[in-house]
Design an enzyme around this catalytic site. Structure first.
Site, mmCIF file in Angstrom:
data_model
loop_
_atom_site.group_PDB
_atom_site.id
_atom_site.type_symbol
_atom_site.label_atom_id
_atom_site.label_comp_id
_atom_site.label_asym_id
_atom_site.label_seq_id
_atom_site.Cartn_x
_atom_site.Cartn_y
_atom_site.Cartn_z
ATOM 1 N N LYS A 178 53.328 48.059 39.737
ATOM 2 C CA LYS A 178 52.932 47.597 41.297
ATOM 3 C C LYS A 178 52.391 46.185 41.129
ATOM 4 O O LYS A 178 51.155 45.991 40.883
ATOM 5 C CB LYS A 178 51.907 48.776 41.930
ATOM 6 N N GLU A 254 39.897 46.392 34.320
ATOM 7 C CA GLU A 254 39.623 44.947 34.128
ATOM 8 C C GLU A 254 39.162 44.345 35.304
ATOM 9 O O GLU A 254 40.331 44.251 36.452
ATOM 10 C CB GLU A 254 40.844 44.189 33.502
ATOM 11 N N CYS A 288 39.202 35.493 36.456
ATOM 12 C CA CYS A 288 38.199 36.429 36.405
ATOM 13 C C CYS A 288 37.285 35.973 35.594
ATOM 14 O O CYS A 288 35.924 36.385 35.559
ATOM 15 C CB CYS A 288 38.546 37.814 35.947
ATOM 16 N N GLU A 387 31.136 37.766 43.589
ATOM 17 C CA GLU A 387 32.277 37.290 43.083
ATOM 18 C C GLU A 387 32.864 36.345 44.388
ATOM 19 O O GLU A 387 33.294 37.145 45.334
ATOM 20 C CB GLU A 387 33.279 38.171 42.377
HETATM 21 P P1 NAD Z 1 42.667 43.830 44.602
HETATM 22 O O1 NAD Z 1 41.946 44.716 44.034
HETATM 23 O O2 NAD Z 1 42.638 43.241 45.695
HETATM 24 O O3 NAD Z 1 44.191 44.118 44.374
HETATM 25 C C1 NAD Z 1 44.740 44.388 42.928
HETATM 26 C C2 NAD Z 1 45.896 45.288 42.847
HETATM 27 O O4 NAD Z 1 45.643 46.478 43.576
HETATM 28 C C3 NAD Z 1 47.135 44.799 44.046
HETATM 29 O O5 NAD Z 1 48.347 44.845 43.513
HETATM 30 C C4 NAD Z 1 46.914 45.733 45.042
HETATM 31 O O6 NAD Z 1 48.092 45.651 45.990
HETATM 32 C C5 NAD Z 1 46.385 47.027 44.343
HETATM 33 N N1 NAD Z 1 45.610 47.737 45.358
HETATM 34 C C6 NAD Z 1 44.588 47.294 46.442
HETATM 35 N N2 NAD Z 1 44.148 48.432 46.898
HETATM 36 C C7 NAD Z 1 44.509 49.704 46.187
HETATM 37 C C8 NAD Z 1 44.595 51.183 46.474
HETATM 38 N N3 NAD Z 1 43.619 51.632 47.236
HETATM 39 N N4 NAD Z 1 45.194 51.851 45.517
HETATM 40 C C9 NAD Z 1 46.069 51.113 44.535
HETATM 41 N N5 NAD Z 1 46.037 50.001 44.381
HETATM 42 C C10 NAD Z 1 45.510 49.108 45.340
HETATM 43 O O7 NAD Z 1 42.376 42.266 43.555
HETATM 44 P P2 NAD Z 1 43.088 40.853 43.850
HETATM 45 O O8 NAD Z 1 42.518 40.389 44.953
HETATM 46 O O9 NAD Z 1 44.452 41.023 43.585
HETATM 47 O O10 NAD Z 1 42.689 40.240 42.483
HETATM 48 C C11 NAD Z 1 41.407 39.689 42.421
HETATM 49 C C12 NAD Z 1 40.428 40.358 41.592
HETATM 50 O O11 NAD Z 1 41.119 40.668 40.435
HETATM 51 C C13 NAD Z 1 39.027 39.881 41.133
HETATM 52 O O12 NAD Z 1 37.992 40.594 41.613
HETATM 53 C C14 NAD Z 1 39.214 39.392 39.715
HETATM 54 O O13 NAD Z 1 38.061 39.215 39.043
HETATM 55 C C15 NAD Z 1 40.056 40.374 39.524
HETATM 56 N N6 NAD Z 1 40.559 40.176 37.932
HETATM 57 C C16 NAD Z 1 40.093 40.796 36.962
HETATM 58 C C17 NAD Z 1 40.644 40.266 35.452
HETATM 59 C C18 NAD Z 1 40.008 40.985 34.421
HETATM 60 O O14 NAD Z 1 40.775 41.021 33.290
HETATM 61 N N7 NAD Z 1 38.838 41.467 34.491
HETATM 62 C C19 NAD Z 1 41.519 39.536 35.516
HETATM 63 C C20 NAD Z 1 42.163 39.003 36.744
HETATM 64 C C21 NAD Z 1 41.814 39.290 38.125
#
Ligand code: NAD
Length: 483
Positions: A178, A254, A288, A387
């Protein structure tokens, strides 16, 4: 050469497909704010089809493929990504607003290397065995977990997706991906690349859509999905954990970070500045691992700020396709609003903006923001604790080693940290006390794919990389033979 944006369909059972009800949503270029294409909007029906295909494929040709052949297929995916590097980098930049030089030098090449790395790793992968005196021999065998859901964020779209997909395939699983709704293009192309590389139909399925009440939620609730590997926000991780608990899925997380940089007075200041510019503002601060809390020891605090502010002002913000651009556009309108609301909050919390804090002049379209440095905030302020995930950093002075360790650890997050010092003993001493899964000394973002990658506290669960990825994507059965 220029490449056109593509309309994005799902990829299910080896075929591109529209949604059952024909529903789509718009794909917007963050650098212009304009619609550049459509994306099929998946939900429960498409997830059901994709999971069913993935489940069937578990017992198809994929299962019978020799390890030698599986390695060749996985390696070929990497090769094909590298062959299509220019096209993929172009589309990644259109989708994310990040500079093209960054997509071309990091995102896409590293996506290809992820497959090459895990293919190579698989070649020498073994399991444990123990001889228990003359009583028994114990040995473990490794099997796939089954159907794995891979849910990805928008900041490093293909890079993070392949970081999961490569070991997931290497361990023999099948998958439903996804991609983030804001960045669907390179994931869409990856479907064809997998097919061209010889991945049997149904092994890799891609369903576009949103999170809540959409494809994301349906995937995390599906009873035939055995594991979920999720990268995204900590708050989303908590929601997914609840959904996945109903069928007790294995989870790898992550999540977010609020990473500290600890700069001691004995560090090489020019080196510090050069790397801190990157750890603060590369990819618009949407990494991140970005160091968004900068702690500087008081004797060099003023000198650091002088140089850091001067160099930050020199960073060119603008057209991601201009090779001179250092900072592109934020991912979208909503995120732009969120990041700028933190800048407003910083003022309300008593902070001072030394540079940035606003749209660059002349860039009225798209979601551009000047790199922003804030001082004068208390450690408990929300801007220091939460964040922001944009080009916004806070700088705070400190006096002693004990004090900075305590401040660095004073957060719910624990993803990464950078320590800057030329005192070897201090480097080891401080590194061992920082509550983070990844600690760099005198560097940042230096990666070796064999090492454990992940966060502690609310930054994640589990580790990815090398052996750690295989641990997540395999089931082990221990077999005991009595002698
Ligand atoms: P997000 O959590 O909004 O979305 C990530 C994914 O989850 C998307 O594909 C979204 O459609 C899906 N999603 C959202 N709600 C969901 C639900 N209820 N059920 C299932 N799937 C769902 O995150 P984002 O805004 O896309 O990314 C930014 C975040 O990701 C930041 O917090 C960043 O720190 C983190 N991040 C972490 C790492 C790491 O390796 N630790 C790497 C990159 C980004």
């Amino acid at each position: 050469m220029s490449y056109k944006a593509i309309d994005c369909l799902h990829f299910i059972d080896g075929q591109y497909a529209a949604s059952q009800n024909g529903k789509t949503f718009d794909n917007v270029n963050p650098a212009t704010g304009k619609v550049i294409g459509t994306v099929a909007e998946g939900g429960k029906e498409e997830i059901d089809l994709a999971v069913a295909a993935a489940k069937r494929a578990l017992n198809g040709p994929w299962k019978k493929m020799t390890t030698h052949d599986r390695i060749a297929v996985i390696r070929r995916i990497g090769d094909l990504i590298l062959e299509r590097k220019d096209e993929l980098a172009h589309l990644e930049t259109l989708d994310t607003g990040k500079p093209l030089w960054l997509s071309s030098s990091i995102d896409i090449p590293r996506s290809g290397y992820n497959f090459q790395f895990f293919a190579d790793y698989l070649r020498s992968l073994g399991t444990e065995s123990y001889q228990q005196d003359d009583v028994a021999i114990h040995y473990a065998i490794r099997r796939p977990v089954g159907v794995v859901g891979l849910i990805n964020p928008w900041n490093l779209p293909l890079l993070l997706l392949t970081w999961k997909l490569a070991p997931c395939l290497a361990a023999g699983n099948t998958t439903v991906l996804k991609p983030a709704e804001l960045t669907p293009m390179t994931a869409t192309i990856l479907g064809q690349i997998c097919k061209d590389a010889g991945v049997p139909d149904g092994v890799v399925n891609i369903v576009h859509g949103f999170g809540p009440n959409s494809a994301g939620a349906a995937l995390t609730e599906h009873p035939d999905v055995n594991a979920i590997s999720f990268t995204g926000e900590t708050t989303t991780g908590k929601i997914i954990m609840q959904a996945a608990s109903k069928t007790l899925k294995r989870l790898s997380y992550e999540l977010g970070g609020k990473n500290p940089n600890l700069i001691f007075a004995d560090a090489d200041l020019d080196e510090v500045i050069e790397t801190t510019l990157k750890s603060s503002f590369v990819n618009q601060g949407e990494v991140c691992l970005c160091g968004s809390r900068i702690y500087v020891q008081r004797p060099v605090y003023e000198a650091f700020l002088d140089k850091f502010v001067t160099k930050t002002k020199e960073l060119k913000v603008g057209d991601p396709f201009d090779p001179k651009t250092k900072v592109g556009a934020l991912i979208g309108e909503e995120h732009f609003g969120r990041v700028t609301s933190y800048i407003q909050l910083a003022l309300e919390e008593g902070g001072t903006i030394l540079t940035g804090g606003k749209r660059p002049e002349g860039l009225d379209e798209g979601y551009f923001l000047e790199p922003t440095i804030i001082v004068g905030l208390d450690r408990n302020c929300r801007v220091v604790q939460e964040e922001i995930f944009g080009p916004v950093v806070t700088v705070i002075p400190f006096d002693t080693e004990e004090e900075v360790i305590e401040q660095a650890n004073d957060t719910h997050y624990g993803l990464s940290a950078s320590i800057w010092t030329n005192d070897l003993r201090r480097a080891h001493r401080v590194a061992g006390q920082i509550e983070a899964g990844i600690v760099w000394v005198n560097t940042w973002f230096l990666r070796d794919l064999r090492t454990p990658f992940g966060g502690m506290k609310q930054s994640g669960i589990g580790r990815e990389g090398g052996m750690h990825s295989f641990e997540f994507y395999s089931e082990l059965t221990n077999i005991t033979i009595k002698l």
